[in-house]
Design a protein around this motif. Structure first.
Motif, PDB file in Angstrom:
ATOM      1  N   PHE A  94      -6.319  12.058  -0.863  1.00 61.63           N
ATOM      2  CA  PHE A  94      -5.153  11.171  -0.850  1.00 61.63           C
ATOM      3  C   PHE A  94      -5.408   9.961  -1.738  1.00 61.63           C
ATOM      4  N   ARG A  95      -4.367   9.595  -2.505  1.00 62.01           N
ATOM      5  CA  ARG A  95      -4.445   8.442  -3.400  1.00 62.01           C
ATOM      6  C   ARG A  95      -3.839   7.230  -2.717  1.00 62.01           C
ATOM      7  N   LEU A  96      -4.632   6.189  -2.573  1.00 60.76           N
ATOM      8  CA  LEU A  96      -4.164   4.918  -2.023  1.00 60.76           C
ATOM      9  C   LEU A  96      -3.994   3.945  -3.182  1.00 60.76           C
ATOM     10  N   THR A  97      -2.772   3.488  -3.399  1.00 61.57           N
ATOM     11  CA  THR A  97      -2.504   2.530  -4.464  1.00 61.57           C
ATOM     12  C   THR A  97      -2.131   1.189  -3.843  1.00 61.57           C
ATOM     13  N   PHE A  98      -2.978   0.198  -4.054  1.00 60.32           N
ATOM     14  CA  PHE A  98      -2.734  -1.169  -3.592  1.00 60.32           C
ATOM     15  C   PHE A  98      -2.128  -1.962  -4.751  1.00 60.32           C
ATOM     16  N   THR A  99      -0.926  -2.464  -4.563  1.00 60.94           N
ATOM     17  CA  THR A  99      -0.325  -3.392  -5.526  1.00 60.94           C
ATOM     18  C   THR A  99      -0.391  -4.783  -4.909  1.00 60.94           C
ATOM     19  N   TYR A 100      -0.965  -5.725  -5.618  1.00 62.29           N
ATOM     20  CA  TYR A 100      -1.250  -7.031  -5.019  1.00 62.29           C
ATOM     21  C   TYR A 100      -0.932  -8.150  -5.990  1.00 62.29           C
ATOM     22  N   GLY A 104     -11.869  -7.628  -6.874  1.00 62.33           N
ATOM     23  CA  GLY A 104     -12.952  -7.217  -5.993  1.00 62.33           C
ATOM     24  C   GLY A 104     -12.574  -7.265  -4.522  1.00 62.33           C
ATOM     25  N   THR A 105     -11.722  -8.222  -4.152  1.00 61.18           N
ATOM     26  CA  THR A 105     -11.269  -8.332  -2.764  1.00 61.18           C
ATOM     27  C   THR A 105     -10.467  -7.109  -2.358  1.00 61.18           C
ATOM     28  N   ILE A 106      -9.573  -6.647  -3.236  1.00 57.46           N
ATOM     29  CA  ILE A 106      -8.743  -5.484  -2.923  1.00 57.46           C
ATOM     30  C   ILE A 106      -9.589  -4.219  -2.914  1.00 57.46           C
ATOM     31  N   ALA A 107     -10.549  -4.125  -3.809  1.00 61.05           N
ATOM     32  CA  ALA A 107     -11.445  -2.965  -3.802  1.00 61.05           C
ATOM     33  C   ALA A 107     -12.225  -2.906  -2.493  1.00 61.05           C
ATOM     34  N   ALA A 108     -12.688  -4.067  -2.026  1.00 58.40           N
ATOM     35  CA  ALA A 108     -13.419  -4.101  -0.753  1.00 58.40           C
ATOM     36  C   ALA A 108     -12.502  -3.723   0.404  1.00 58.40           C
ATOM     37  N   LEU A 109     -11.249  -4.172   0.359  1.00 58.05           N
ATOM     38  CA  LEU A 109     -10.281  -3.823   1.394  1.00 58.05           C
ATOM     39  C   LEU A 109     -10.067  -2.310   1.455  1.00 58.05           C
ATOM     40  N   ALA A 110      -9.963  -1.677   0.292  1.00 53.42           N
ATOM     41  CA  ALA A 110      -9.784  -0.221   0.250  1.00 53.42           C
ATOM     42  C   ALA A 110     -10.982   0.489   0.866  1.00 53.42           C
ATOM     43  N   GLY A 111     -12.173   0.005   0.558  1.00 53.58           N
ATOM     44  CA  GLY A 111     -13.366   0.604   1.144  1.00 53.58           C
ATOM     45  C   GLY A 111     -13.428   0.433   2.658  1.00 53.58           C
ATOM     46  N   GLN A 112     -13.032  -0.750   3.135  1.00 48.19           N
ATOM     47  CA  GLN A 112     -13.016  -0.996   4.579  1.00 48.19           C
ATOM     48  C   GLN A 112     -12.003  -0.092   5.282  1.00 48.19           C
ATOM     49  N   LEU A 148       0.842  -1.190   0.000  1.00 52.49           N
ATOM     50  CA  LEU A 148       0.000   0.000   0.000  1.00 52.49           C
ATOM     51  C   LEU A 148       0.882   1.246   0.000  1.00 52.49           C
ATOM     52  N   THR A 149       0.688   2.097  -1.004  1.00 50.95           N
ATOM     53  CA  THR A 149       1.410   3.362  -1.106  1.00 50.95           C
ATOM     54  C   THR A 149       0.396   4.494  -1.072  1.00 50.95           C
ATOM     55  N   ILE A 150       0.643   5.499  -0.230  1.00 52.99           N
ATOM     56  CA  ILE A 150      -0.291   6.607  -0.057  1.00 52.99           C
ATOM     57  C   ILE A 150       0.428   7.923  -0.335  1.00 52.99           C
ATOM     58  N   PHE A 151      -0.146   8.738  -1.220  1.00 53.59           N
ATOM     59  CA  PHE A 151       0.368  10.070  -1.526  1.00 53.59           C
ATOM     60  C   PHE A 151      -0.780  11.069  -1.515  1.00 53.59           C
ATOM     61  N   ARG A 152      -0.446  12.316  -1.203  1.00 56.45           N
ATOM     62  CA  ARG A 152      -1.413  13.392  -1.385  1.00 56.45           C
ATOM     63  C   ARG A 152      -1.633  13.566  -2.884  1.00 56.45           C
ATOM     64  N   ALA A 153      -2.889  13.687  -3.280  1.00 55.19           N
ATOM     65  CA  ALA A 153      -3.195  13.736  -4.708  1.00 55.19           C
ATOM     66  C   ALA A 153      -2.682  15.013  -5.361  1.00 55.19           C
TER      67      ALA A 153
END
Length: 538
Positions: A369-375, A383-391, A357-362
């Motif tokens: 803030f932009r959260l980028t999940f690389t998985y 869909g699992t990662i999208a749900a994780l971001a929402g949680q 997970l990498t987070i930067f100010r947009a």
């Protein structure tokens, strides 16, 4: 020159998974307005001439500084979609570490006054602050402000204090070194770098209260975001303690502030949710943990791994399987005289670990803030990662509203199914000549007078770097070297000799051995016994 402590572990990973872009660091900037391409190319040439890192190659476990070269090919594109596809493709192209260069610059032309500059460096020669140094010097060179002197050379101390290593051993004793997240697909016996990205923007209406709450709790935004992320992972994995790899800058010298290079060490941060603390209390735990580990931040990550998690299972990265990084500023803030400049985030698809997970100010003046999940796509569905971001966003909103709210207690779950099955390799015929050569090599690189045919390389004190030394010795002996993965899969003299002699029959990745999986327990027991024998009486 030898590799720095910060480069060693990264070089080993590159050897284990060659031909991927997992260690690429890409960034792009869009310049709208009249652009002088010749001036831009000249400015890039000045940067390469100034920074030795941009002229460095790695023909082996060493670095060589050459003269460097600069290419700035220009490609005409007719649509935003075509431009985005090219940026994505270029971001993931692997580098040739031996011949270089390890910096690529390319220009996309969408219209006469609309260009995208794509800059990709290999992680071995760069870090986050280096990207901003590059774009600052690009702006100055383009504006004709003159060349700057080359930064003074610097070599970090290669020695590690025994007390520092001992602190890490004691600090992480008994802590789970595998994060057993529930996955959508069974974990394969051999991890791949096949990955994807999911970008989730947490809007200012959520993040502004979060940033204010961090101030009220007297913790940094990084601490609050890391706490939320780790707490969510703990609940998912059913583990009260989780380790998260966090990059820590080692630019603690004035001359490094304007240097391009790798000056970052990854440290395993322990987040302990035992007792279901309130979120604010957990934030304070995490801040205390970070302050503690910063006292021992000069211990290279590969040394920590060797001491705490010597097992080398090819299904996951050792010690930490998730990374986290946070910056309160955009990834870069580009500028170029006569143009309107906009940064473009372009993460590569290749995955280093299970979840990153990498987070930067947009934007500079925005609390978005932009959260980028690389998985890893062999583990998780999109869909699992999208749900994780929402949680995670929901958890942040709850923390901002009431920092005393208690996280639900972690429920331990059965994780036995998460471990890949162990397949015993078929016995290979003896290879006495190869075995004798291997024994001599192991004696030299491990500093051992006696090496048995069935001794495990890691039981004898082998580390990632001594593994590289073994590979180098085999190359000098035979003219070729086995892939590093083979040295991991066949960790005894007898097994490795069988593989080198052609008796193994299949690729090493298909035959995990029980000795490799059991090595951690034996090595830990030996170290505990040695520490007990050498302990001073109280």
């Amino acid at each position: 020159m030898t590799l720095t402590p910060f480069q060693r572990a990264l070089y080993v990973v590159e050897q284990l998974r060659p031909g991927t872009g997992m260690n690429n660091v890409p960034v792009a900037a869009r310049f709208q307005g009249p652009l002088d391409v010749a001036r831009l190319r000249a400015a890039i040439s000045q940067i390469v001439a100034r920074h030795a890192a941009l002229r460095t190659t790695f023909p082996g476990p060493e670095q060589v500084v050459g003269v460097g070269r600069v290419d700035l090919p220009t490609t005409q594109v007719d649509s935003e979609h075509a431009a985005n596809e090219l940026v994505r493709s270029w971001a993931g192209e692997p580098f040739d570490l031996t011949n270089g260069p390890l910096l690529r610059t390319r220009l996309l032309r969408l219209a006469p006054d609309d260009h995208i500059l794509v800059v990709v460096m290999h992680q071995l020669i760069t870090d986050g602050p280096s990207l901003q140094v590059f774009f600052d010097e690009l702006a100055d060179g383009y504006a004709g402000l003159g060349e700057r002197p080359e930064p003074a050379g610097w070599a970090p101390d290669q020695t590690v204090a025994d007390d520092d290593l001992k602190w890490w051993q004691e600090h992480l004793q008994g802590v789970p070194t595998v994060l057993r997240l529930p996955t959508d697909q069974p974990r394969p016996r051999v991890a791949t770098s096949a990955g994807a990205n999911h970008v989730h923007v947490v809007p200012a209406k959520v993040m502004a209260p979060v940033l204010r709450r961090a101030q009220e709790l007297r913790v940094t935004p990084l601490v609050l975001m890391l706490t939320a992320y780790a707490a969510l992972l703990a609940r998912m994995a059913g583990q009260e303690q989780v380790l998260v790899g966090v990059p820590v800058s080692r630019r603690d010298r004035v001359e490094l502030e304007s240097a391009i290079g790798l000056f970052v060490n990854t440290l395993p941060v322990l987040v302990d949710t035992t007792g279901a603390p309130g979120f604010g209390d957990l934030c304070r735990r995490v801040q205390s943990e970070l302050l503690d580990i910063l006292e021992y931040a000069d211990v290279p990550f590969d040394r920590i791994v060797a001491e705490v998690a010597p097992e080398r299972h090819l299904s996951h990265a050792p010690l930490v399987q998730t990374y986290f990084s946070f910056e309160s500023a955009p990834i870069v803030t580009p500028r170029l005289a006569g143009t309107t400049a906009t940064a473009i985030e372009c993460p590569q698809d290749d995955a280093k670990v299970d979840l990153d997970l990498t987070i930067f100010r947009a934007e500079p003046d925005s609390d978005d803030f932009r959260l980028t999940f690389t998985y890893r796509t062999d583990l998780f569905a999109a869909g699992t990662i999208a749900a994780l971001a929402g949680q995670l966003e929901q958890l942040l909103a709850s923390a901002a509203a009431d920092p005393t709210f208690r996280l639900p207690a972690v429920r331990n779950r059965d994780t036995t199914a998460a471990a890949p099955p162990v397949v015993e390799a078929a016995a290979a015929p003896a290879q006495p000549e190869i075995e004798r050569e291997l024994v001599r090599i192991w004696q030299d690189v491990l500093g051992r007078t006696e090496v048995g045919l069935q001794d495990n390389f890691f039981d004898l004190g082998g580390t990632s770097f001594t593994l590289l030394a073994t590979q180098s010795r085999l190359r000098a002996l035979t003219g070729t070297a086995p892939p590093l993965v083979a040295l991991l899969e066949y960790p005894t003299v007898a097994a490795l000799a069988g593989y080198l002699g052609g008796a193994a029959g299949t690729a090493p990745a298909e035959q995990p051995t029980e000795r490799l999986l059991a090595g951690r327990d034996r090595l830990r027991q030996r170290r505990r016994t040695a520490r007990a024998d050498n302990a001073e009486p109280t």
